[in-house]
Scaffold this motif. Structure first.
Motif, PDB file in Angstrom:
ATOM      1  N   GLY A   1       9.137  24.558  40.603  1.00  0.00           N
ATOM      2  CA  GLY A   1      10.453  23.987  40.884  1.00  0.00           C
ATOM      3  C   GLY A   1      10.593  23.536  42.331  1.00  0.00           C
ATOM      4  N   ILE A   2      11.701  23.934  42.940  1.00  0.00           N
ATOM      5  CA  ILE A   2      11.999  23.483  44.310  1.00  0.00           C
ATOM      6  C   ILE A   2      11.586  24.518  45.359  1.00  0.00           C
ATOM      7  CG2 ILE A   2      13.879  22.014  43.532  1.00  0.00           C
ATOM      8  CD1 ILE A   2      15.813  24.189  44.544  1.00  0.00           C
ATOM      9  N   ARG A   3      10.707  25.426  45.014  1.00  0.00           N
ATOM     10  CA  ARG A   3      10.317  26.458  45.979  1.00  0.00           C
ATOM     11  C   ARG A   3       9.642  25.869  47.216  1.00  0.00           C
ATOM     12  NH1 ARG A   3       7.480  31.022  42.179  1.00  0.00           N
ATOM     13  NH2 ARG A   3       9.090  31.074  40.551  1.00  0.00           N
ATOM     14  N   ASN A   4       8.836  24.831  47.018  1.00  0.00           N
ATOM     15  CA  ASN A   4       8.191  24.201  48.172  1.00  0.00           C
ATOM     16  C   ASN A   4       9.228  23.652  49.145  1.00  0.00           C
ATOM     17  OD1 ASN A   4       5.418  24.585  47.595  1.00  0.00           O
ATOM     18  ND2 ASN A   4       5.443  22.894  46.128  1.00  0.00           N
ATOM     19  N   TYR A   5      10.277  23.041  48.610  1.00  0.00           N
ATOM     20  CA  TYR A   5      11.337  22.497  49.463  1.00  0.00           C
ATOM     21  C   TYR A   5      12.115  23.617  50.140  1.00  0.00           C
ATOM     22  CZ  TYR A   5      10.444  18.013  47.199  1.00  0.00           C
ATOM     23  OH  TYR A   5       9.844  16.867  46.744  1.00  0.00           O
ATOM     24  N   ALA A   6      12.375  24.690  49.406  1.00  0.00           N
ATOM     25  CA  ALA A   6      13.094  25.828  49.995  1.00  0.00           C
ATOM     26  C   ALA A   6      12.279  26.471  51.098  1.00  0.00           C
ATOM     27  CB  ALA A   6      13.422  26.850  48.901  1.00  0.00           C
ATOM     28  N   ARG A   7      10.970  26.493  50.923  1.00  0.00           N
ATOM     29  CA  ARG A   7      10.102  27.114  51.916  1.00  0.00           C
ATOM     30  C   ARG A   7      10.118  26.351  53.239  1.00  0.00           C
ATOM     31  NH1 ARG A   7       3.552  28.021  51.224  1.00  0.00           N
ATOM     32  NH2 ARG A   7       3.195  28.947  53.277  1.00  0.00           N
ATOM     33  N   ILE A   8      10.317  25.040  53.169  1.00  0.00           N
ATOM     34  CA  ILE A   8      10.317  24.221  54.379  1.00  0.00           C
ATOM     35  C   ILE A   8      11.418  24.659  55.339  1.00  0.00           C
ATOM     36  CG2 ILE A   8      10.745  21.875  55.240  1.00  0.00           C
ATOM     37  CD1 ILE A   8       9.335  20.829  52.749  1.00  0.00           C
ATOM     38  N   PHE A   9      12.560  25.042  54.802  1.00  0.00           N
ATOM     39  CA  PHE A   9      13.700  25.407  55.645  1.00  0.00           C
ATOM     40  C   PHE A   9      13.470  26.716  56.396  1.00  0.00           C
ATOM     41  CE2 PHE A   9      15.558  22.546  52.499  1.00  0.00           C
ATOM     42  CZ  PHE A   9      16.290  21.707  53.323  1.00  0.00           C
TER      43      PHE A   9
ATOM     44  N   THR B   1       6.629  26.903  61.571  1.00  0.00           N
ATOM     45  CA  THR B   1       5.666  25.904  62.032  1.00  0.00           C
ATOM     46  C   THR B   1       6.210  24.497  61.821  1.00  0.00           C
ATOM     47  OG1 THR B   1       3.835  27.388  61.477  1.00  0.00           O
ATOM     48  CG2 THR B   1       3.290  25.084  61.849  1.00  0.00           C
ATOM     49  N   PHE B   2       6.858  24.279  60.683  1.00  0.00           N
ATOM     50  CA  PHE B   2       7.483  22.976  60.439  1.00  0.00           C
ATOM     51  C   PHE B   2       8.589  22.710  61.448  1.00  0.00           C
ATOM     52  CE2 PHE B   2      11.019  20.619  58.513  1.00  0.00           C
ATOM     53  CZ  PHE B   2      10.393  19.398  58.312  1.00  0.00           C
ATOM     54  N   HIS B   3       9.371  23.725  61.754  1.00  0.00           N
ATOM     55  CA  HIS B   3      10.453  23.558  62.735  1.00  0.00           C
ATOM     56  C   HIS B   3       9.873  23.171  64.099  1.00  0.00           C
ATOM     57  CE1 HIS B   3      12.932  26.551  60.123  1.00  0.00           C
ATOM     58  NE2 HIS B   3      12.841  25.360  59.575  1.00  0.00           N
ATOM     59  N   THR B   4       8.763  23.801  64.475  1.00  0.00           N
ATOM     60  CA  THR B   4       8.116  23.462  65.738  1.00  0.00           C
ATOM     61  C   THR B   4       7.600  22.035  65.721  1.00  0.00           C
ATOM     62  OG1 THR B   4       7.428  25.765  66.068  1.00  0.00           O
ATOM     63  CG2 THR B   4       6.241  24.086  67.314  1.00  0.00           C
ATOM     64  N   ALA B   5       6.953  21.652  64.618  1.00  0.00           N
ATOM     65  CA  ALA B   5       6.424  20.291  64.492  1.00  0.00           C
ATOM     66  C   ALA B   5       7.545  19.263  64.521  1.00  0.00           C
ATOM     67  CB  ALA B   5       5.610  20.166  63.204  1.00  0.00           C
ATOM     68  N   LEU B   6       8.666  19.570  63.871  1.00  0.00           N
ATOM     69  CA  LEU B   6       9.802  18.648  63.861  1.00  0.00           C
ATOM     70  C   LEU B   6      10.406  18.519  65.253  1.00  0.00           C
ATOM     71  CD1 LEU B   6      11.705  16.874  62.209  1.00  0.00           C
ATOM     72  CD2 LEU B   6      13.092  18.910  61.743  1.00  0.00           C
ATOM     73  N   PHE B   7      10.513  19.638  65.972  1.00  0.00           N
ATOM     74  CA  PHE B   7      11.030  19.584  67.353  1.00  0.00           C
ATOM     75  C   PHE B   7      10.111  18.735  68.232  1.00  0.00           C
ATOM     76  CE2 PHE B   7      10.696  21.250  71.689  1.00  0.00           C
ATOM     77  CZ  PHE B   7      11.996  21.051  72.135  1.00  0.00           C
ATOM     78  N   ASN B   8       8.805  18.946  68.119  1.00  0.00           N
ATOM     79  CA  ASN B   8       7.856  18.160  68.911  1.00  0.00           C
ATOM     80  C   ASN B   8       7.975  16.672  68.602  1.00  0.00           C
ATOM     81  OD1 ASN B   8       6.852  20.570  69.953  1.00  0.00           O
ATOM     82  ND2 ASN B   8       5.160  20.674  68.495  1.00  0.00           N
ATOM     83  N   THR B   9       8.097  16.349  67.321  1.00  0.00           N
ATOM     84  CA  THR B   9       8.186  14.953  66.908  1.00  0.00           C
ATOM     85  C   THR B   9       9.459  14.309  67.426  1.00  0.00           C
ATOM     86  OG1 THR B   9       6.927  15.464  64.893  1.00  0.00           O
ATOM     87  CG2 THR B   9       8.148  13.395  64.935  1.00  0.00           C
ATOM     88  N   ILE B  10      10.583  15.021  67.311  1.00  0.00           N
ATOM     89  CA  ILE B  10      11.858  14.490  67.809  1.00  0.00           C
ATOM     90  C   ILE B  10      11.809  14.320  69.330  1.00  0.00           C
ATOM     91  CG2 ILE B  10      14.308  15.002  68.100  1.00  0.00           C
ATOM     92  CD1 ILE B  10      14.261  16.314  65.354  1.00  0.00           C
TER      93      ILE B  10
END
Length: 296
Positions: free
Chosen positions: A56-64, A68-77
């Motif tokens: 289901g949507i577990r992969n999407y829930a895991r992103i939040f 590591t994703f938050h760090t990558a998103l901060f770096n990209t922004i």
């Protein structure tokens, strides 16, 4: 005579539609199918081989909750907000300079500024890695020769993102310069002549004529820069590997690591759709704000 339906018109001109078959075939195989399949896989736990498990949507829930994703998103922004004003600012200034008829060797300057864009991104990354190296880099050689300490461009958490921004600025200024130069050539000369008659200075003509008339072009290049910034991959991958300590890790690089190094294909697919949503929302608001529309 009765009007022909759309289906009848297509049937009568079917021979012309045959020419679309190669494009539609390649588009379906290499574009449409991967898009649909990646969304399907984003709902599954799959390592690339074997049977996929529907989650289901577990992969999407895991992103939040993925730090590591938050760090990558901060770096990209950070790289987006830092590089885009520099790129567009320098591009507009260079375009204004190259738009002057009295400039000699104008064609050669235009080609020279555009060359970084057509140069291989991998080659650019390797060259700047050598130039910015802390031990034998040419940049640090000059920094040390004028009495300053060497700058750890690629080995410092503070400097790693700045190093990527330097490369992005160098690479994309010329490309945006050509686009803005085309926009400048569409501004009526009558506006500048009227400003000269009224005693307008160079700066007044730039801020009250050039910038307002270039607003659609600036918006267009800003959106392109946004899309390109959120898709940064090669530069940090070649120069820093996303380090040190994930300080230059981009979202696309994290997507690549998740899919092709950790073999979490389902999670990588979910990351790709989240990235698409971020780019879509950012571009939408830029269009709304840049076009002056109300009711966002």
């Amino acid at each position: 005579m009765e009007d022909k339906t759309t289906l009848q018109k297509i049937k009568e001109n079917r021979h012309f539609y045959y020419f679309l078959v190669p494009f539609l075939l390649f588009f379906s195989v290499f574009m449409l199918f991967p898009i649909i399949f990646s969304f399907y896989m984003s709902l599954h736990d799959w390592g690339g081989l074997g049977q996929a498990t529907f989650i289901g949507i577990r992969n999407y829930a895991r992103i939040f909750t993925d730090s590591t994703f938050h760090t990558a998103l901060f770096n990209t922004i950070f790289m987006w907000l830092t590089s885009t004003p520099l790129i567009l600012g320098f591009a507009l200034i260079l375009a204004v300079m190259l738009n002057k008829k009295e400039v000699k060797f104008l064609k050669y300057f235009r080609v020279g500024y555009f060359m970084p864009f057509v140069t291989s991104t991998v080659v650019v990354g390797v060259i700047f890695t050598i130039l910015l190296d802390s031990s034998f880099g040419l940049v640090n050689f000059f920094v040390e020769s004028i009495g300053f300490q060497k700058i750890p461009f690629l080995t410092s958490t503070a400097w790693s993102k700045i190093s990527i921004v330097i490369v992005l600025t160098w690479r994309w200024v010329g490309y945006n310069t050509i686009i803005m130069l085309a926009g400048l050539q569409n501004i009526p000369e009558d506006l500048y002549e009227a400003a000269d008659i009224d005693g307008g200075t160079t700066f007044q003509k730039f801020f009250y004529i050039t910038v307002p008339m270039m607003r659609p072009i600036i918006l267009f290049t800003f959106i392109l820069s946004t899309i390109g910034s959120f898709q940064i991959f090669t530069e940090p991958y070649i120069m820093t590997g996303g380090g040190p300590m994930q300080s230059s890790l981009s979202v696309v690089q994290y997507l690549y690591n998740s899919g092709f190094q950790q073999f979490r294909m389902g999670y990588a697919s979910a990351l790709s759709y989240v990235l698409f949503a971020i780019i879509f929302v950012a571009s939408y608001f830029q269009i709304k704000i840049g076009s002056g529309e109300e009711g966002i």
